[in-house]
Scaffold this motif. Structure first.
Motif, PDB file in Angstrom:
ATOM      1  N   GLY A  18       0.814  -1.211   0.000  1.00 41.13           N
ATOM      2  CA  GLY A  18       0.000   0.000   0.000  1.00 41.13           C
ATOM      3  C   GLY A  18       0.843   1.255   0.000  1.00 41.13           C
ATOM      4  O   GLY A  18       0.523   2.232  -0.687  1.00 41.13           O
ATOM      5  N   LEU A  19       1.942   1.249   0.753  1.00 35.73           N
ATOM      6  CA  LEU A  19       2.830   2.410   0.778  1.00 35.73           C
ATOM      7  C   LEU A  19       3.471   2.618  -0.592  1.00 35.73           C
ATOM      8  O   LEU A  19       3.546   3.753  -1.081  1.00 35.73           O
ATOM      9  N   LEU A  20       3.937   1.539  -1.213  1.00 36.07           N
ATOM     10  CA  LEU A  20       4.543   1.674  -2.536  1.00 36.07           C
ATOM     11  C   LEU A  20       3.530   2.209  -3.542  1.00 36.07           C
ATOM     12  O   LEU A  20       3.839   3.111  -4.335  1.00 36.07           O
TER      13      LEU A  20
ATOM     14  N   ILE B 147       1.020   5.476 -12.715  1.00 32.82           N
ATOM     15  CA  ILE B 147      -0.354   5.314 -12.243  1.00 32.82           C
ATOM     16  C   ILE B 147      -0.808   3.878 -12.423  1.00 32.82           C
ATOM     17  O   ILE B 147      -1.377   3.263 -11.507  1.00 32.82           O
ATOM     18  N   ALA B 148      -0.563   3.313 -13.594  1.00 33.18           N
ATOM     19  CA  ALA B 148      -0.975   1.932 -13.855  1.00 33.18           C
ATOM     20  C   ALA B 148      -0.290   0.960 -12.902  1.00 33.18           C
ATOM     21  O   ALA B 148      -0.932   0.036 -12.369  1.00 33.18           O
ATOM     22  N   GLU B 149       1.000   1.181 -12.656  1.00 34.30           N
ATOM     23  CA  GLU B 149       1.720   0.295 -11.736  1.00 34.30           C
ATOM     24  C   GLU B 149       1.172   0.436 -10.320  1.00 34.30           C
ATOM     25  O   GLU B 149       0.956  -0.566  -9.618  1.00 34.30           O
TER      26      GLU B 149
ATOM     27  N   GLN C 122      -4.530  -2.865  -6.123  1.00 34.00           N
ATOM     28  CA  GLN C 122      -5.602  -3.853  -6.290  1.00 34.00           C
ATOM     29  C   GLN C 122      -5.187  -5.209  -5.724  1.00 34.00           C
ATOM     30  O   GLN C 122      -6.001  -5.897  -5.081  1.00 34.00           O
ATOM     31  N   ALA C 123      -3.932  -5.587  -5.933  1.00 33.13           N
ATOM     32  CA  ALA C 123      -3.445  -6.865  -5.390  1.00 33.13           C
ATOM     33  C   ALA C 123      -3.443  -6.827  -3.869  1.00 33.13           C
ATOM     34  O   ALA C 123      -3.770  -7.821  -3.200  1.00 33.13           O
ATOM     35  N   ALA C 124      -3.085  -5.675  -3.296  1.00 32.37           N
ATOM     36  CA  ALA C 124      -3.065  -5.551  -1.831  1.00 32.37           C
ATOM     37  C   ALA C 124      -4.484  -5.596  -1.266  1.00 32.37           C
ATOM     38  O   ALA C 124      -4.754  -6.290  -0.278  1.00 32.37           O
TER      39      ALA C 124
ATOM     40  N   ALA D 276      -5.959   4.217  -2.126  1.00 32.90           N
ATOM     41  CA  ALA D 276      -7.228   4.122  -2.843  1.00 32.90           C
ATOM     42  C   ALA D 276      -7.768   5.508  -3.190  1.00 32.90           C
ATOM     43  O   ALA D 276      -8.307   5.735  -4.281  1.00 32.90           O
ATOM     44  N   ILE D 277      -7.621   6.456  -2.260  1.00 32.74           N
ATOM     45  CA  ILE D 277      -8.044   7.841  -2.532  1.00 32.74           C
ATOM     46  C   ILE D 277      -7.200   8.435  -3.654  1.00 32.74           C
ATOM     47  O   ILE D 277      -7.719   9.067  -4.582  1.00 32.74           O
ATOM     48  N   ALA D 278      -5.888   8.214  -3.585  1.00 35.14           N
ATOM     49  CA  ALA D 278      -5.005   8.721  -4.635  1.00 35.14           C
ATOM     50  C   ALA D 278      -5.343   8.097  -5.982  1.00 35.14           C
ATOM     51  O   ALA D 278      -5.285   8.760  -7.030  1.00 35.14           O
ATOM     52  N   ALA D 279      -5.719   6.822  -5.989  1.00 37.65           N
ATOM     53  CA  ALA D 279      -6.070   6.142  -7.235  1.00 37.65           C
ATOM     54  C   ALA D 279      -7.337   6.730  -7.844  1.00 37.65           C
ATOM     55  O   ALA D 279      -7.453   6.856  -9.072  1.00 37.65           O
TER      56      ALA D 279
END
Length: 384
Positions: free
Chosen positions: A206-208, A244-246, A252-254, A268-271
């Protein structure tokens, strides 16, 4: 000379020396001596086993220093059982580096000292580079790092480390951004990528993801004159779609592991911001929902302040102001948020006053200039 290789070897070699009995400060000095020797020798005579060479040279430097120091004769019984030039053999680099992360995030260190020590020991940066990044004299940074090394010297490596503290330190590094000749945001991303290979945990991922999603907007954050560009006004064509895609893939995996934590919620907010083609198409109701999760996870007043902004976007400025009225007015950036919501509500006179007041409280020059410009913009509009 491959600087990236040397920086990647530094934490591995340092941790090997500490495991063999060297205290942190002495081991770090020995590794720095070995780095200097590598810079001198490797261009003409590169070793086949770079890590083994570094371990051998650093260990010899440590032995020489230990034996010449009368105050360390208590260590001679430990030192004498080690061979002069031990066979380095295979070393679990990721595990060693992980232990070094934990040591640099020692609870006795201040956040600033933990960040500086992490950059020096794990990142392999020089004291000069760290000092330039923090815009302080090199002597000041050297004293800070020396104090930090003294504090952690003697800390045991067989005790579990606090992963949450390590993540906080890395996020502090990231938020320093860029100054001097060291790009701390990129350095924090590099170190966090390294950490993800050692710790399989959704909050590390999540941090990454959070770092990548924020870093993707970096080019659009400032105007040519250096002034801040608010998120809603940024040129989204300048956002890095690859990052962004990475970041979204990692997030999503996390999230799929169903172990939600604070960093995943922030990501999630940043996404959601990154996913919006325009500011007007931002999914503010869903952002409010994620802020609700963050409030549940952290009970942080700062999170509640940011949530008030999101509510103001989703449900109107009056709703945002109602949420803001529930919070402590002494919170950092409270006045700036109040100014923004007042402007959205049409109270331009009060908004201008609040922008000017917020500028006086701004934590840095760029933010102060931005808030001053906002106040001037509204005052000019009102005088027409």
């Amino acid at each position: 000379m491959d600087e990236v290789l040397l920086r990647s070897l530094t934490p591995r070699v340092l941790t090997i020396l500490v495991r063999r009995g060297a205290d942190f400060a002495a081991a770090e000095d020995a590794v720095q001596d070995a780095l200097v020797e590598a810079l001198r020798v490797w261009p003409d005579n590169p070793p086949r086993d770079q890590q083994g060479w570094m371990v051998t040279v650093a260990w010899r430097r440590f032995l020489d220093a230990a034996r010449s120091d009368a105050a360390r004769r208590r260590r001679e019984s430990l030192i004498s059982v080690e061979p002069e030039a031990p066979d380095p053999g295979p070393a679990p680099g990721s595990d060693d580096t992980l232990q070094l992360y934990f040591l640099c995030a020692h609870p006795s260190l201040t956040p600033a000292s933990a960040v500086a020590l992490t950059l020096r020991a794990v990142g392999g940066l020089t004291t000069r580079q760290i000092a330039q990044a923090y815009l302080v004299p090199e002597a000041t940074m050297a004293q800070r790092i020396s104090r930090a090394k003294r504090i952690v010297s003697g800390a045991r490596f067989d005790q579990p480390g606090d992963v949450a503290t390590v993540l906080r330190v890395l996020y502090l590094v990231f938020n320093e951004g860029y100054s001097g000749d060291v790009d701390l945001a990129s350095e924090a991303i590099r170190l966090t990528r390294q950490l993800t290979t050692a710790i399989d945990h959704p909050e590390v991922a999540g941090l990454l993801a959070l770092m990548l999603l924020h870093h993707a907007r970096r080019a659009a954050r400032t105007a040519p004159d250096g002034s801040l560009v608010p998120l809603a006004q940024q040129d989204r064509s300048r956002w890095d779609t690859r990052l962004i895609a990475e970041g979204v893939d990692i997030l999503q995996a996390a999230l799929a592991r169903d172990q939600l934590g604070e960093l995943q919620a922030q990501a999630a907010i940043a996404a959601l911001h990154a996913d919006a083609p325009t500011a007007e198409e931002t999914d503010w109701p869903q952002i409010v929902e994620w802020y609700d999760e963050l409030v549940r996870l952290t009970d942080s007043p700062i999170v509640q302040l940011n949530r008030a902004v999101a509510v103001g976007e989703a449900d109107g400025a009056r709703a945002g102001l109602a949420e803001l009225a529930l919070l402590d007015t002494s919170l950092p950036r409270y006045t700036a948020v109040a100014a923004y919501l007042r402007e959205r509500d049409g109270d331009l006179s009060r908004a201008a006053e609040l922008y000017a007041e917020a500028a006086q409280k701004a934590p840095n020059l760029a933010e102060r200039d931005h808030l001053t410009r906002q106040a001037a913009r509204l005052n000019t509009y009102r005088s027409r």
